[in-house]
Design a protein around this motif. Structure first.
Motif, PDB file in Angstrom:
ATOM      1  N   ILE A  76       0.759  -1.089   0.062  1.00  0.00           N
ATOM      2  CA  ILE A  76      -0.094  -0.048   0.200  1.00  0.00           C
ATOM      3  C   ILE A  76       0.901   1.078  -0.115  1.00  0.00           C
ATOM      4  O   ILE A  76       0.569   2.003  -0.696  1.00  0.00           O
ATOM      5  N   GLU A  82      -1.753   4.762   1.046  1.00  0.00           N
ATOM      6  CA  GLU A  82      -2.086   5.083   2.663  1.00  0.00           C
ATOM      7  C   GLU A  82      -3.034   5.859   2.779  1.00  0.00           C
ATOM      8  O   GLU A  82      -3.314   6.908   2.185  1.00  0.00           O
ATOM      9  N   ARG A 120      -6.839  -3.766  -1.931  1.00  0.00           N
ATOM     10  CA  ARG A 120      -6.323  -2.362  -1.519  1.00  0.00           C
ATOM     11  C   ARG A 120      -7.681  -1.631  -0.734  1.00  0.00           C
ATOM     12  O   ARG A 120      -7.378  -0.913   0.365  1.00  0.00           O
ATOM     13  N   ARG A 124      -7.718  -0.513   3.261  1.00  0.00           N
ATOM     14  CA  ARG A 124      -7.767   0.689   3.698  1.00  0.00           C
ATOM     15  C   ARG A 124      -9.238   1.012   4.583  1.00  0.00           C
ATOM     16  O   ARG A 124      -9.123   1.467   5.545  1.00  0.00           O
TER      17      ARG A 124
END
Length: 157
Positions: A76, A82, A120, A124
């Motif tokens: 990431i 991020e 992803r 998150r």
């Protein structure tokens, strides 16, 4: 970078060595109880003897999960995805303010809802759950992110 790695690995190594010593000690106590021959002592000895095996499994599972999460965090970071929490207001304890964490969570949740099968987005979302203080859902979502990333990686090979 090497210094930061040592700051993380040394305490982990210390705890693992201490636990290994404790598990050996606990196992020897279990064997002593079994050798004593009494029915209750044998039962307790078997129970005590099982504890080191359970402990080793827990240590392995925790370290393995931590390693997997770290791999996703590295990817990431490399991809620049991020969550940016630097400007969010914080409590005196350093934790992100609850309202700000909830707002961040809602934003990330909408991204996840648009593509829930993307690791992803799941990663998150797990981080957003963590910032919002929902550790249980954070762990569950992180497990999902790990599984999705593994499927993506294996699909490419």
């Amino acid at each position: 970078m090497k210094k930061d790695l040592l700051k993380v690995l040394l305490p982990i190594a210390f705890v693992v060595v201490a636990l290994a010593f404790y598990f050996v000690l606990l196992g020897s106590r279990g064997i002593d109880l079994i050798r004593s021959g009494g029915v209750a002592a044998v039962g307790l000895g078997i129970g005590v003897l099982l504890l080191p095996f359970i402990g080793v499994w827990i240590v392995y599972a925790s370290l393995h999960a931590g390693w997997q999460h770290q791999q996703l965090a590295r990817r990431i970071h490399e991809e620049g995805l991020e969550l940016d929490v630097t400007d969010l207001p914080r409590r005196p304890s350093g934790r992100i303010d609850r309202d700000a964490a909830d707002a961040l969570f809602e934003t990330v949740k909408r991204e996840w809802e648009a593509d829930p099968d993307n690791w992803r987005n799941s990663y998150r979302l797990a981080r957003a759950y963590d910032y919002a203080g929902d550790r249980g859902r954070a762990r569950d979502t992180m497990r999902r992110a790990v599984a999705l990333e593994r499927a993506e990686r294996e699909g490419k090979n």
